[in-house]
Design a protein around this motif. Structure first.
Motif, short mmCIF file in Angstrom:
data_model
loop_
_atom_site.label_atom_id
_atom_site.label_comp_id
_atom_site.label_asym_id
_atom_site.label_seq_id
_atom_site.Cartn_x
_atom_site.Cartn_y
_atom_site.Cartn_z
N PHE A 53 31.04 4.70 14.44
CA PHE A 53 30.89 4.23 15.82
C PHE A 53 32.02 4.74 16.71
O PHE A 53 31.80 5.02 17.89
N ARG A 63 31.05 8.27 17.46
CA ARG A 63 29.94 8.32 18.41
C ARG A 63 30.43 8.07 19.83
O ARG A 63 29.97 8.72 20.77
N GLU A 64 31.37 7.17 19.99
CA GLU A 64 31.94 6.92 21.32
C GLU A 64 32.62 8.18 21.85
O GLU A 64 32.46 8.55 23.02
#
Length: 285
Positions: A268, A271-272
């Protein structure tokens, strides 16, 4: 991780024409491979095609390479990036020119160029392959799709079906419908164009998740890393553009994350970072 037998390649290639390698790329590769390679000669070759040089400079100044200052000429770019990186960028520009940029390929190029940018960017987090190699693999790994879209009228339907098929590989769906698949066509194009072995091999195997199994060839770490970076990048691009996760990521998530040594929290965070990178990219198409 051996190459397909000639008879198997001939079967997969039946009726599909591989775009010829552009003459300028052949001359450039020959010069770069020479023990007496000259920065001046390489610069002159690239600069002789104004449109090509402009496209190469646009990529060189992109977020994928993270240059500390903008380069405005090929002569400026050469000492900063090196001959091999510039040669790889020329190959990528030549690929787009060879496959065309007509409307049927707009979505393909949009996704492909974004994936290539992310592959290059992710080498800052994952060592093992240079940024230019990762970028070029991101650009070439699905080039067989571009070839087949221009030659098979209903190939777009095949792509849609393969993207939602979870019980068998993407390439198996293609082969069932067309007796060939884009990974093999891409491999043949990469070999025909003189790309490095790690790029052509990874192009052939990028839907084969068995490459990550414990008994797989231990000498092919670079191949696995290239495949992992492209699979992860494609997942992020798909989420960014279409807010979905296709069958490729569903099949590859576990082995790719294990190979890269990341957990859900790392995923995550990456992904950011990827979304932020994609938001700041110029429209690639």
């Amino acid at each position: 991780m051996s190459s397909p037998a000639p008879s198997e390649l001939e079967r997969l290639l039946r009726g599909v024409e591989i775009p010829p390698c552009p003459a300028i790329l052949t001359r450039l590769q020959k010069e770069i491979a020479s023990p007496n390679a000259s920065l001046s000669t390489v610069g002159t070759l690239i600069s002789s095609d104004v449109a090509l040089a402009g496209s190469v400079l646009k990529v060189a100044n992109s977020a994928a390479f993270g240059l500390s200052r903008k380069v405005t000429t090929i002569q400026q770019a050469l000492p900063v990036l090196g001959m091999r990186t510039l040669g790889n960028l020329v190959a990528g520009v030549a690929l787009r020119n060879a496959l065309g940029s007509h409307q049927r390929l707009d979505r393909f190029w949009d996704s492909t160029l974004r994936i290539a940018h992310l592959c290059g960017r992710l080498t800052k987090e994952f060592r093992g392959v240079p940024a230019d190699t990762a970028y070029n693999f991101g650009l070439f790994h699905d080039c067989g799709i571009g070839v087949l879209m221009g030659r098979i009228p209903d190939y777009r339907d095949t792509l849609q079906l393969a993207n939602i098929t979870y019980d068998r590989p993407f390439t198996a769906v293609e082969e069932e419908r067309h007796a060939t698949h884009h990974a093999a066509i891409g491999y043949l194009l990469c070999r025909s164009w003189g790309l490095p072995d790690e790029i052509s091999t990874a192009t052939l195997l990028h839907h084969d998740m068995s490459v990550f199994e414990p008994g797989a060839d231990a000498t092919a770490a670079k191949t696995r890393t290239l495949i992992a970076l492209a699979t992860l990048s494609a997942c992020f691009v798909g989420s960014f553009l279409r807010m979905n996760e296709d069958s490729i990521w569903q099949r590859g998530r576990t082995p790719v994350m294990a190979h890269l040594g990341i957990d859900d929290s790392d995923f995550f965070d990456l992904r950011e970072m990827a979304f932020e990178t994609l938001e700041h990219m110029d429209s690639p198409v």
